[in-house]
Design a protein around this motif. Structure first.
Motif, PDB file in Angstrom:
ATOM      1  N   PHE A  88      42.167  46.211  58.806  1.00 19.52           N
ATOM      2  CA  PHE A  88      42.459  46.650  57.441  1.00 19.52           C
ATOM      3  C   PHE A  88      43.966  46.643  57.190  1.00 19.52           C
ATOM      4  CE2 PHE A  88      43.433  49.987  54.374  1.00 19.52           C
ATOM      5  CZ  PHE A  88      42.607  49.661  53.323  1.00 19.52           C
ATOM      6  N   TYR A  95      47.772  41.039  51.781  1.00 20.29           N
ATOM      7  CA  TYR A  95      47.593  41.207  50.330  1.00 20.29           C
ATOM      8  C   TYR A  95      48.941  41.460  49.660  1.00 20.29           C
ATOM      9  CZ  TYR A  95      46.274  43.318  45.903  1.00 20.29           C
ATOM     10  OH  TYR A  95      46.163  43.614  44.568  1.00 20.29           O
ATOM     11  N   ALA A  99      52.099  38.894  46.645  1.00 21.74           N
ATOM     12  CA  ALA A  99      52.836  39.234  45.424  1.00 21.74           C
ATOM     13  C   ALA A  99      54.085  38.388  45.270  1.00 21.74           C
ATOM     14  CB  ALA A  99      53.198  40.712  45.435  1.00 21.74           C
ATOM     15  N   GLU A 100      54.652  37.935  46.366  1.00 21.51           N
ATOM     16  CA  GLU A 100      55.879  37.132  46.322  1.00 21.51           C
ATOM     17  C   GLU A 100      55.522  35.674  46.558  1.00 21.51           C
ATOM     18  OE1 GLU A 100      58.885  38.244  45.588  1.00 21.51           O
ATOM     19  OE2 GLU A 100      58.207  40.322  45.394  1.00 21.51           O
ATOM     20  N   GLY A 101      55.475  34.926  45.478  1.00 20.72           N
ATOM     21  CA  GLY A 101      55.218  33.495  45.618  1.00 20.72           C
ATOM     22  C   GLY A 101      53.777  33.145  45.895  1.00 20.72           C
ATOM     23  N   GLY A 102      52.879  34.082  45.714  1.00 20.36           N
ATOM     24  CA  GLY A 102      51.469  33.792  45.957  1.00 20.36           C
ATOM     25  C   GLY A 102      50.750  33.450  44.673  1.00 20.36           C
ATOM     26  N   SER A 103      49.453  33.561  44.721  1.00 17.73           N
ATOM     27  CA  SER A 103      48.666  33.219  43.544  1.00 17.73           C
ATOM     28  C   SER A 103      47.590  34.273  43.318  1.00 17.73           C
ATOM     29  CB  SER A 103      48.007  31.851  43.722  1.00 17.73           C
ATOM     30  OG  SER A 103      47.038  31.907  44.742  1.00 17.73           O
ATOM     31  N   PHE A 104      47.084  34.297  42.088  1.00 19.86           N
ATOM     32  CA  PHE A 104      46.022  35.236  41.748  1.00 19.86           C
ATOM     33  C   PHE A 104      44.786  34.975  42.612  1.00 19.86           C
ATOM     34  CE2 PHE A 104      42.127  36.136  39.451  1.00 19.86           C
ATOM     35  CZ  PHE A 104      42.307  37.462  39.087  1.00 19.86           C
ATOM     36  N   TRP A 111      42.014  40.676  48.295  1.00 17.83           N
ATOM     37  CA  TRP A 111      41.577  41.980  47.786  1.00 17.83           C
ATOM     38  C   TRP A 111      40.096  42.221  48.087  1.00 17.83           C
ATOM     39  CZ3 TRP A 111      43.414  46.418  46.215  1.00 17.83           C
ATOM     40  CH2 TRP A 111      42.614  47.287  45.473  1.00 17.83           C
TER      41      TRP A 111
ATOM     42  N   LEU B  39      42.762  52.232  49.433  1.00 17.72           N
ATOM     43  CA  LEU B  39      43.125  50.860  49.093  1.00 17.72           C
ATOM     44  C   LEU B  39      44.481  50.859  48.400  1.00 17.72           C
ATOM     45  CD1 LEU B  39      39.730  49.529  47.718  1.00 17.72           C
ATOM     46  CD2 LEU B  39      40.934  48.642  49.702  1.00 17.72           C
ATOM     47  N   PRO B  40      45.282  49.807  48.599  1.00 13.77           N
ATOM     48  CA  PRO B  40      46.557  49.729  47.868  1.00 13.77           C
ATOM     49  C   PRO B  40      46.302  49.461  46.388  1.00 13.77           C
ATOM     50  CG  PRO B  40      46.178  47.729  49.108  1.00 13.77           C
ATOM     51  CD  PRO B  40      45.087  48.673  49.492  1.00 13.77           C
ATOM     52  N   ASN B  41      47.349  49.555  45.600  1.00  9.79           N
ATOM     53  CA  ASN B  41      47.216  49.278  44.172  1.00  9.79           C
ATOM     54  C   ASN B  41      46.872  47.801  43.961  1.00  9.79           C
ATOM     55  OD1 ASN B  41      47.451  49.563  41.370  1.00  9.79           O
ATOM     56  ND2 ASN B  41      49.581  48.874  41.447  1.00  9.79           N
ATOM     57  N   ALA B  42      45.858  47.542  43.135  1.00 14.59           N
ATOM     58  CA  ALA B  42      45.451  46.149  42.868  1.00 14.59           C
ATOM     59  C   ALA B  42      46.406  45.536  41.850  1.00 14.59           C
ATOM     60  CB  ALA B  42      44.019  46.116  42.376  1.00 14.59           C
ATOM     61  N   TYR B  43      47.570  45.111  42.349  1.00 12.47           N
ATOM     62  CA  TYR B  43      48.631  44.644  41.446  1.00 12.47           C
ATOM     63  C   TYR B  43      48.241  43.370  40.709  1.00 12.47           C
ATOM     64  CZ  TYR B  43      49.617  41.219  45.100  1.00 12.47           C
ATOM     65  OH  TYR B  43      49.507  40.208  46.010  1.00 12.47           O
ATOM     66  N   HIS B  44      47.323  42.594  41.298  1.00 12.02           N
ATOM     67  CA  HIS B  44      47.051  41.273  40.729  1.00 12.02           C
ATOM     68  C   HIS B  44      46.093  41.325  39.540  1.00 12.02           C
ATOM     69  CE1 HIS B  44      43.459  41.903  43.126  1.00 12.02           C
ATOM     70  NE2 HIS B  44      42.906  40.830  42.615  1.00 12.02           N
ATOM     71  N   SER B 123      58.689  36.094  40.110  1.00 10.18           N
ATOM     72  CA  SER B 123      58.650  35.948  41.572  1.00 10.18           C
ATOM     73  C   SER B 123      57.801  34.769  42.010  1.00 10.18           C
ATOM     74  CB  SER B 123      58.076  37.222  42.200  1.00 10.18           C
ATOM     75  OG  SER B 123      58.845  38.340  41.841  1.00 10.18           O
ATOM     76  N   PHE B 125      54.768  34.207  41.259  1.00 14.73           N
ATOM     77  CA  PHE B 125      53.365  34.561  41.464  1.00 14.73           C
ATOM     78  C   PHE B 125      52.551  33.874  40.384  1.00 14.73           C
ATOM     79  CE2 PHE B 125      49.698  37.324  40.498  1.00 14.73           C
ATOM     80  CZ  PHE B 125      49.076  37.325  41.729  1.00 14.73           C
ATOM     81  N   TYR B 126      51.537  33.125  40.818  1.00 10.51           N
ATOM     82  CA  TYR B 126      50.716  32.362  39.887  1.00 10.51           C
ATOM     83  C   TYR B 126      49.547  33.214  39.391  1.00 10.51           C
ATOM     84  CZ  TYR B 126      53.079  28.083  41.408  1.00 10.51           C
ATOM     85  OH  TYR B 126      54.010  27.114  41.674  1.00 10.51           O
ATOM     86  N   GLY B 127      49.389  33.239  38.074  1.00 11.38           N
ATOM     87  CA  GLY B 127      48.266  33.963  37.479  1.00 11.38           C
ATOM     88  C   GLY B 127      46.972  33.183  37.602  1.00 11.38           C
ATOM     89  N   PRO B 128      45.880  33.718  37.059  1.00 16.47           N
ATOM     90  CA  PRO B 128      44.590  33.007  37.141  1.00 16.47           C
ATOM     91  C   PRO B 128      44.617  31.701  36.365  1.00 16.47           C
ATOM     92  CG  PRO B 128      44.418  34.954  35.731  1.00 16.47           C
ATOM     93  CD  PRO B 128      45.761  35.023  36.377  1.00 16.47           C
TER      94      PRO B 128
END
Lengths: 175, 142
Positions: A88, A95, A99-104, A111, B39-44, B123, B125-128
């Motif tokens: 975990f 996870y 956030a840095e340079g990743g994708s949804f 997640w 669980l961490p915050n679901a930032y995405h 940053s 980060f690519y959205g959907p």
């Protein structure tokens, strides 16, 4: 863990070993009385042993089997919990890294894995707490049961056991 | 008589002991169901909106890709993707959060090419991704 099994086996075998005496080549049985202190001492060593020593074979056997089962599930769940906690934590780091340079899509897949591992972790946590407490409760119940035992009852010398013979060990059936 | 009284007391204790064991089991079960890991915050989730209403139109210089997006919060730009029938993907990025179209002049767009658009933050980060829109083939190509 293996020490506990060994201790239980030795303790179970000892009363049958000591009860049989060899007189002129014949087996003879000597009924013994078990005091409340002795019963409590045995129950303190392992739940159910005091009950077995006082002749409550069914209750004692059930308590020994239940306690061993509780301890096995407790230790297994505890080991599972530790493993799943490491997984975990590793998935949480992955996870956060998205956030840095990743994708949804990557973050969403991570997640979902994180949620699955959280569910597994909760299950292992519930099991280890539940069975750890059950083990403790059964231990306390065994002690109280031995404390409230009326005492002075004769040991029932029945069943199959081991007995020392000049030529070695013998299996003895008492009735 | 005194012995009989002791017997009654002991019998009551035994019953209380069994009740206590049952309550211990039930209480433990309730306590055991509590979480100890969060669980961490679901930032995405909801961070970047998904573009929609993707349209393609032919212009003199090339093909124009247009889109709509519900919210431009956290948007630093957009990425437009062109994927041909072999699966080869060609992308273009525009660093304009207010953009709603892109004129593709140096991209080989043929029938069967799939076009997708997604938002990107500061940053990278690519959205959907939006749903794919396929480039229709002309009768001559068929």
């Amino acid at each position: 863990m293996y020490r506990i099994y060994l201790m239980v086996l030795l303790t179970l075998a000892m009363p049958a070993w000591a009860a049989a005496e060899d007189m002129d080549g014949e087996f003879a049985l000597r009924p013994r009385e078990v005091s409340r202190k002795q019963a409590m001492g045995l129950s303190a060593v392992f739940p159910g042993l005091g009950q077995l020593a006082t002749g409550h074979r069914q209750r004692g056997t059930a308590m020994v089997v239940a306690e061993v089962g509780f301890i096995v599930v407790w230790l297994t769940s505890h080991a599972d919990y530790n493993t799943q906690k490491e997984q975990f934590d590793a998935e949480r780091v992955r996870y956060s890294a998205w956030a840095e340079g990743g994708s949804f899509a990557g973050a969403d897949a991570s997640w979902l894995r994180l949620q699955q591992k959280k569910n597994d972790l909760d299950g292992s946590h519930s099991r280890r707490v539940l069975f750890g407490a059950l083990s403790g409760a059964l231990y306390g119940y065994g002690l109280l049961d031995a404390l409230l035992w009326e005492g002075g009852r004769m040991v029932k010398e029945e069943g199959v056991g081991l007995a020392p013979r000049p030529t070695g060990l013998a299996v003895v059936y008492r009735f | 008589m005194r012995h009989g009284q002791w017997f009654v007391v002991l019998g009551g204790l035994k019953r209380a002991m069994r009740c206590g064991l049952l309550f211990t089991i039930l209480g433990t079960w309730v306590v055991a169901c509590g979480n100890d890991v969060e669980l961490p915050n679901a930032y995405h989730v909801g961070y970047l909106q998904q573009p929609g209403e993707i349209t393609l139109s032919d212009e003199a210089d090339g093909t124009r890709v247009s889109w709509q997006i519900a919210s431009r919060d956290n948007v630093a730009g957009f990425v437009i993707s062109f994927t041909d029938s072999t699966g080869s993907e060609d992308t273009r990025q525009i660093d304009d959060p207010q953009a709603s179209s892109y004129l593709a002049v140096d991209v080989d767009i043929v029938a069967g090419t799939a076009v997708q658009v997604w938002a990107v933050d500061a940053s990278d980060f690519y959205g959907p991704r939006s749903t794919s829109v396929m480039v229709a083939g002309s009768e001559e190509e068929e």
